[in-house]
Every structure is written in structure tokens, then in C-alpha cells.
Design a protein around this motif. Structure first.
Motif, PDB file in Angstrom:
ATOM      1  N   PHE A 213       0.818  -1.189   0.000  1.00 56.12           N
ATOM      2  CA  PHE A 213       0.000   0.000   0.000  1.00 56.12           C
ATOM      3  C   PHE A 213       0.856   1.244   0.000  1.00 56.12           C
ATOM      4  CE2 PHE A 213      -4.128   1.691   0.587  1.00 56.12           C
ATOM      5  CZ  PHE A 213      -3.901   2.924   1.142  1.00 56.12           C
ATOM      6  N   SER A 214       1.874   1.180   0.807  1.00 56.01           N
ATOM      7  CA  SER A 214       2.624   2.413   0.978  1.00 56.01           C
ATOM      8  C   SER A 214       3.508   2.746  -0.207  1.00 56.01           C
ATOM      9  CB  SER A 214       3.486   2.321   2.231  1.00 56.01           C
ATOM     10  OG  SER A 214       4.459   1.354   2.047  1.00 56.01           O
TER      11      SER A 214
ATOM     12  N   VAL B 271      -2.645  10.473  13.636  1.00 51.48           N
ATOM     13  CA  VAL B 271      -1.477   9.731  13.169  1.00 51.48           C
ATOM     14  C   VAL B 271      -1.821   9.035  11.860  1.00 51.48           C
ATOM     15  CG1 VAL B 271       0.095   7.833  13.697  1.00 51.48           C
ATOM     16  CG2 VAL B 271      -0.701   9.337  15.521  1.00 51.48           C
ATOM     17  N   GLY B 272      -1.268   9.503  10.744  1.00 54.35           N
ATOM     18  CA  GLY B 272      -1.478   8.810   9.477  1.00 54.35           C
ATOM     19  C   GLY B 272      -2.611   9.365   8.638  1.00 54.35           C
TER      20      GLY B 272
ATOM     21  N   TYR C 204       7.537   2.905   4.183  1.00 48.22           N
ATOM     22  CA  TYR C 204       6.184   3.470   4.292  1.00 48.22           C
ATOM     23  C   TYR C 204       6.138   4.980   4.193  1.00 48.22           C
ATOM     24  CZ  TYR C 204       5.852  -1.153   6.261  1.00 48.22           C
ATOM     25  OH  TYR C 204       5.962  -2.490   6.449  1.00 48.22           O
TER      26      TYR C 204
ATOM     27  N   ARG D 141      -5.581   9.431   7.523  1.00 48.37           N
ATOM     28  CA  ARG D 141      -6.822   8.670   7.690  1.00 48.37           C
ATOM     29  C   ARG D 141      -6.469   7.354   8.363  1.00 48.37           C
ATOM     30  NH1 ARG D 141      -8.712   7.884   1.650  1.00 48.37           N
ATOM     31  NH2 ARG D 141      -6.651   6.990   1.760  1.00 48.37           N
TER      32      ARG D 141
ATOM     33  N   VAL E 223      -4.601  12.415   0.380  1.00 46.41           N
ATOM     34  CA  VAL E 223      -4.297  11.451   1.440  1.00 46.41           C
ATOM     35  C   VAL E 223      -5.302  11.495   2.587  1.00 46.41           C
ATOM     36  CG1 VAL E 223      -1.837  10.995   1.153  1.00 46.41           C
ATOM     37  CG2 VAL E 223      -2.557  13.077   2.292  1.00 46.41           C
TER      38      VAL E 223
ATOM     39  N   TYR F 260       2.990   8.918   0.631  1.00 48.13           N
ATOM     40  CA  TYR F 260       4.307   9.299   1.114  1.00 48.13           C
ATOM     41  C   TYR F 260       5.254   8.164   0.788  1.00 48.13           C
ATOM     42  CZ  TYR F 260       1.500  12.571   3.780  1.00 48.13           C
ATOM     43  OH  TYR F 260       0.625  13.544   4.141  1.00 48.13           O
TER      44      TYR F 260
ATOM     45  N   PHE G 205       7.061   7.355   6.314  1.00 50.05           N
ATOM     46  CA  PHE G 205       6.839   8.196   7.492  1.00 50.05           C
ATOM     47  C   PHE G 205       7.840   7.846   8.587  1.00 50.05           C
ATOM     48  CE2 PHE G 205       4.453   4.414   8.619  1.00 50.05           C
ATOM     49  CZ  PHE G 205       4.667   4.296   9.977  1.00 50.05           C
TER      50      PHE G 205
ATOM     51  N   TYR H 196       3.479  -2.448  11.766  1.00 55.18           N
ATOM     52  CA  TYR H 196       4.045  -2.775  10.455  1.00 55.18           C
ATOM     53  C   TYR H 196       5.350  -3.548  10.628  1.00 55.18           C
ATOM     54  CZ  TYR H 196       0.959   0.858   8.391  1.00 55.18           C
ATOM     55  OH  TYR H 196      -0.108   1.626   7.983  1.00 55.18           O
TER      56      TYR H 196
ATOM     57  N   ASP I  82      -5.911  -2.262   4.784  1.00 57.37           N
ATOM     58  CA  ASP I  82      -4.830  -1.323   4.519  1.00 57.37           C
ATOM     59  C   ASP I  82      -5.184   0.107   4.923  1.00 57.37           C
ATOM     60  OD1 ASP I  82      -6.403  -0.508   2.409  1.00 57.37           O
ATOM     61  OD2 ASP I  82      -5.185  -1.472   0.869  1.00 57.37           O
ATOM     62  N   MET I  83      -6.250   0.261   5.656  1.00 55.82           N
ATOM     63  CA  MET I  83      -6.555   1.569   6.236  1.00 55.82           C
ATOM     64  C   MET I  83      -5.983   1.682   7.649  1.00 55.82           C
ATOM     65  SD  MET I  83      -8.021   3.946   4.639  1.00 55.82           S
ATOM     66  CE  MET I  83      -8.331   4.049   2.891  1.00 55.82           C
ATOM     67  N   LEU I  84      -5.405   0.603   8.139  1.00 55.61           N
ATOM     68  CA  LEU I  84      -4.866   0.629   9.500  1.00 55.61           C
ATOM     69  C   LEU I  84      -3.478   1.258   9.515  1.00 55.61           C
ATOM     70  CD1 LEU I  84      -6.029  -2.910  10.569  1.00 55.61           C
ATOM     71  CD2 LEU I  84      -6.566  -0.818  11.839  1.00 55.61           C
ATOM     72  N   ASN I  85      -3.284   2.179  10.416  1.00 54.30           N
ATOM     73  CA  ASN I  85      -1.978   2.822  10.562  1.00 54.30           C
ATOM     74  C   ASN I  85      -1.110   2.068  11.576  1.00 54.30           C
ATOM     75  OD1 ASN I  85      -2.415   4.941   8.691  1.00 54.30           O
ATOM     76  ND2 ASN I  85      -3.723   5.942  10.197  1.00 54.30           N
ATOM     77  N   HIS I  86       0.157   2.429  11.549  1.00 54.61           N
ATOM     78  CA  HIS I  86       1.134   1.745  12.404  1.00 54.61           C
ATOM     79  C   HIS I  86       1.331   2.482  13.727  1.00 54.61           C
ATOM     80  CE1 HIS I  86       5.104   0.070  13.558  1.00 54.61           C
ATOM     81  NE2 HIS I  86       5.412   1.328  13.841  1.00 54.61           N
TER      82      HIS I  86
ATOM     83  N   VAL J 189       5.116  12.360   6.984  1.00 52.27           N
ATOM     84  CA  VAL J 189       4.305  12.642   8.158  1.00 52.27           C
ATOM     85  C   VAL J 189       5.210  12.589   9.363  1.00 52.27           C
ATOM     86  CG1 VAL J 189       2.379  11.847   9.529  1.00 52.27           C
ATOM     87  CG2 VAL J 189       2.353  11.555   7.069  1.00 52.27           C
TER      88      VAL J 189
END
Ligand SMILES: C[S@@+](CC[C@H](N)C(=O)[O-])C[C@H]1O[C@@H](n2cnc3c(N)ncnc32)[C@H](O)[C@@H]1O
Length: 446
Positions: A16-17, A89-90, A289, A92, A59, A169, A291, A277, A238-242, A444
Motif C-alpha cells: 500500500f505504501s 497519526v497517518g 512506508y 486517515r 491522502v 508518502y 513516514f 508494520y 490497509d486503512m490501518l496505521n502503524h 508525516v
């Protein structure tokens, strides 16, 4: 399961990234079978003249995310305890709608919503050509995504494609000059250059071997983004952030036959839900990724410190021999972590500063500096301890001096604090300039 888990863990999110645009296949039943062509031209270099396909969104666009969410529920995603929202954070991310218990399994994205190398192509001929040419998963998927994006609304995946960040990013978008300038002293610079070359090389290879040979199927320039390992794209997951604090990661759940993750903590409504991640340094996260986590929040952060024997050392030869005997060389990299450094580094420092009168200890020091031997690591020589620490400090300073601009804002004396155990986070030096400048629009870092 372990293998699946590894694959998902290491490839899902990078997918995704690093891909500017993503896609999936569209079942034949939804389309008139036709000999469509991949008609697109997408640039990873910011060359606006090449961008021909409209896809993706800002984004932080929630409009497209809402359409994605609706489409996913209509396409078999079970009811969720999370929704896509704008987050701190991220940009979305997924946010809890209800109380979520620790140990609860979430997501359950069914395989019908995965995008893999086996997904059916809307233009089957193009898929066949790539598969017969043994194109690896990454470029295969990238081409697949581009081909679906070119179909726009008629692609089954149009809602997914529209919700992807148009300009993710990624270091892949940095010019060589930017990589050289902003990652000047970081080991990540070389790896980023390598990765960009890898992507460009793969694209050139595909163009030579395939695209130009089948101009009716691949009529225009197709620029491919990153590739690495096996791939599956999982919309919604893949909408989940780290988060560096979270231990849980995506997995394939055999019993429910879907992609899930098990929470390692409870969440209250309104809280952002995170996965990991991977236990990566800030540099690794930037590389894969795009960031860097907030300063001081990544306990896994580390930088490599290069220690070298002094060539004018009277015992240079003897020390070299001792090092060689234990599989080491005159210059050796050791990881520095926010939490400290390995015993091997200290042992190497002892060896580097030890006087001729300690030549009988050279072997013991070299052995302790090697991570290949099982010898005692926790060696201590009080008489040269201060010198060894000074040697490490000097090496840190000379390493940091490469971050010229960084040093303007960060007083060197802080190194002293850190080295004395006050917890100065040297690892932030990994990409200090990145944090400060260019990146406001690309990276970010809050
Ligand atoms: C799998 S996506 C997550 C969804 C993404 N936030 C979105 O809105 O489409 C991965 C990307 O999210 C962003 N991201 C994830 N975790 C982050 C974090 N801890 N801090 C900053 N950005 C993050 C990065 O841009 C990363 O490349």
C-alpha cells in the motif's frame, strides 16, 4: 499459518505504501468480455505530462473513503466495529466505533476482496502475457492495478482505487538530489537509491521484454512502482496505521477465511485502532512506508555506528589479526538503539583504545566484539573504560557531523548526556533533515 502471517506482515502494508495506485481484478461476469488494453501512463517521478489516468484521492479524503467503506460492505465485508476517519497519526485511519476488548479479532476481510497475483484480469490477455513471462508478483500486481485503474468506473475495484492516496508518502518520489541531500549521512540513503533503481530497472526490463512486444496490450508507458516479496492487497485492512506501541499484525485466519488481526489492547469508541508494520527502525519505516514515528516513540529505532581501528595505532596489526580471527574487520558497524548499545560495540571500543600493554587481552576483546562467538560478552576494563566511551562519543560526533544542518539546531553536548545515560535519542539523527525540511509535504512527522 506462520508463513502466511509472515507474508502478510511483510508485504501487505508495504504494498500500500509504495504503490502509487492499487487495483484488483474484475470478475468477467461483471463485464462484457473484451480485448481491452492497458492504456495508461503513470509516473513515479512526478512528471505531470505522463499522468493519464485519474485515480486515488488526497491522502486525507474521507469522501472516497466513505464510498470505499460502503462498497466493501456491499461486497462481502462483514459489519465492522471500526470506521475510516481523519486521524492524528497517518491522516486517515480506522477508529473504534464501539468498545473493543483486548484479544478481540477484528476485520475479517474475505479473500474475495483480496488482490493477489492470481486475481482475474479484466484484460485477461495482458494478465496471461505477464504470467507467461514469469513476471514477479510485485510488478505483476502493479501492472494489474494500473490496468484496472484505466477502466475507471467500470472496474470492480474503482471504489478501492479512488480511495487510495494519489500521492502516497514514499521515498520513491524523491529525486536523487533530495535523497542525497536529506538522507546524506543515513544508511537509508543507499537503500533508498537501491530501491528506486530496482523499481526503475524492473520497469525498464518489463518494457523491453513485454510492453514493447505487445503494444496492443500495453500501448503506452507504464511506470511501475516498488516491488518486494510476494504480494496481496487487502482493502480495508490497509486503512490501518502503524503504532510502535502495538504488537499485533495482520494475519490470515483459516477458520474464518479472512484477513484479521487480534487486538493487544482494548479500544474505546473514537480511539484510533493500530497495527504494527513490524519492529522496524525509523529509517526502515521511512524507507518502506514514507513516514517517521513521532520522536522518541519507537523503542526499536536504531542507527548503525561505524567503528574503526586507528591505522596509526602501534598495535594495529595485532588488533586486526585478533578481529579477523573472530570474523571481524578493521571497520565494523554496530546498531545503536534508543535503549542503548550492544555489548559487542563496547568490546570493540575497548580493543580500539587498548594500549600495547594489554595485548594479551586483544583476543578476548575481539571475541566479545563478535556476535558469532559464544564467549563472554560482558567484559570490563576499568582502566580504559573512560577512553572507550570517549572513543564511542567521538565516533558518534564525527558521524553526526555529516548532518550539517542538523547540528545547527542540535547542540553536540547533548551527545554527552546521552552517552552518560540521560537518554538522548541519537537515533533521531537517522533522518534529522528529513524531519526539518523537505518533507513537510511528503513526510508525516508530527
Ligand atoms: C496502509 S496505509 C494506512 C492508511 C493511510 N493512512 C490512508 O489514509 O490511506 C499506510 C500509510 O499510512 C501512513 N501511516 C501509517 N502509520 C503511520 C504513522 N504511525 N505515522 C504517520 N503515517 C502513518 C503512511 O503514509 C503509510 O504509508
Amino acid at each position: 499459518m506462520a508463513e502466511v502471517s509472515r507474508i502478510f506482515h511483510s508485504t501487505l502494508i508495504p504494498t500500500f505504501s509504495t504503490l502509487p495506485h492499487l487495483t484488483l481484478n474484475s470478475p468477467r461476469s461483471q463485464f462484457q468480455p473484451r480485448r481491452s488494453t492497458i492504456h495508461c501512463s503513470i509516473s513515479t517521478t512526478g512528471d505531470a505530462t505522463r499522468i493519464a489516468i485519474s485515480w486515488g484521492c488526497d491522502v486525507d479524503s474521507l469522501e472516497n473513503a466513505a464510498a470505499l467503506q460502503k462498497w466493501l460492505s456491499e461486497s462481502g465485508l462483514p459489519p465492522q466495529k471500526m470506521a475510516i476517519e481523519r486521524v492524528e497519526v497517518g491522516e486517515r485511519g480506522l477508529v473504534a466505533l464501539k468498545n473493543i476488548r483486548k484479544g478481540e479479532k477484528l476485520l475479517f476481510v474475505p479473500p474475495s476482496l483480496f488482490i493477489t497475483a492470481d486475481s482475474e484480469w479484466s484484460c485477461p490477455e495482458a494478465g496471461d502475457v505477464l504470467k507467461q513471462s514469469s513476471v514477479p508478483d510485485w510488478p505483476l500486481l502493479a501492472t494489474y492495478l494500473i490496468s484496472e485503474a484505466s477502466l475507471m468506473k467500470s472496474s470492480r475495484w474503482s471504489n478501492y482505487i479512488s480511495a487510495l492516496p494519489q500521492q502516497p508518502y514514499s521515498l520513491l518520489y524523491w529525486t536523487r538530489a533530495e535523497l542525497d541531500r536529506y538522507l546524506e549521512a543515513s544508511q537509508i540513503r543507499e537503500r533508498a537509491v537501491e530501491r528506486v533503481n530496482n523499481v526503475t530497472g524492473t520497469y525498464n526490463d518489463l518494457r523491453l521484454r513485454i510492453f514493447t512486444k505487445y503494444p496492443d496490450l500495453f500501448p503506452e508507458e507504464v511506470r511501475l512502482p516498488s516491488m518486494e516479496g510476494r504480494v496481496a492487497l487487502v482493502p480495508w485492512a490497509d486503512m490501518l496505521n502503524h503504532s510502535c506501541e502495538v504488537e499485533t499484525f495482520l494475519d490470515y485466519d483459516k477458520s474464518s477465511q479472512g484477513v484479521v488481526f487480534t487486538t493487544d489492547r482494548p479500544y474505546q469508541p473514537g480511539e484510533q485502532v493500530f497495527i504494527s508494520y513490524g519492529k522496524k527502525s525509523n529509517g526502515e519505516l521511512l524507507l518502506s512506508y514514507g513516514f517517521v514515528p513521532r520522536e522518541g516513540t519507537n523503542p526499536r529505532d536504531s542507527v548503525e555506528l561505524l567503528l574503526s581501528l586507528n591505522k596509526s595505532d602501534k598495535c594495529y596489526k595485532e588488533k586486526m589479526e585478533a578481529l579477523r580471527k573472530h570474523g571481524l574487520s578493521a571497520s565494523q558497524c554496530f546498531p545503536l538503539q534508543i535503549t542503548g548499545w550492544p555489548l559487542e560495540l563496547m568490546a570493540y571500543a575497548y580493543l580500539a583504545v587498548s594500549p600495547p600493554s594489554m595485548s594479551r587481552q586483544f583476543d578476548e576483546m575481539a571475541a566479545a566484539a563478535s556476535n558469532k562467538t559464544t564467549s563472554k560478552k560482558d567484559i570490563k576494563y576499568h582502566e580504559i573504560e573512560e577512553e572507550a566511551l570517549q572513543f564511542i562519543l567521538d565516533t558518534c560526533e564525527s558521524s553526526l557531523s555529516k548532518y550539517t544542518r542538523f547540528l545547527q539546531v542540535m547542540e553536540v553536548f547533548q551527545l554527552g548526556k546521552w552517552i552518560n545515560g540521560f537518554g538522548y535519542d541519537i537515533s533521531q539523527a537517522a533522518e534529522p533533515e528529513v524531519v526539518s525540511e523537505t518533507v513537510s509535504s511528503r513526510l508525516v512527522y508530527k
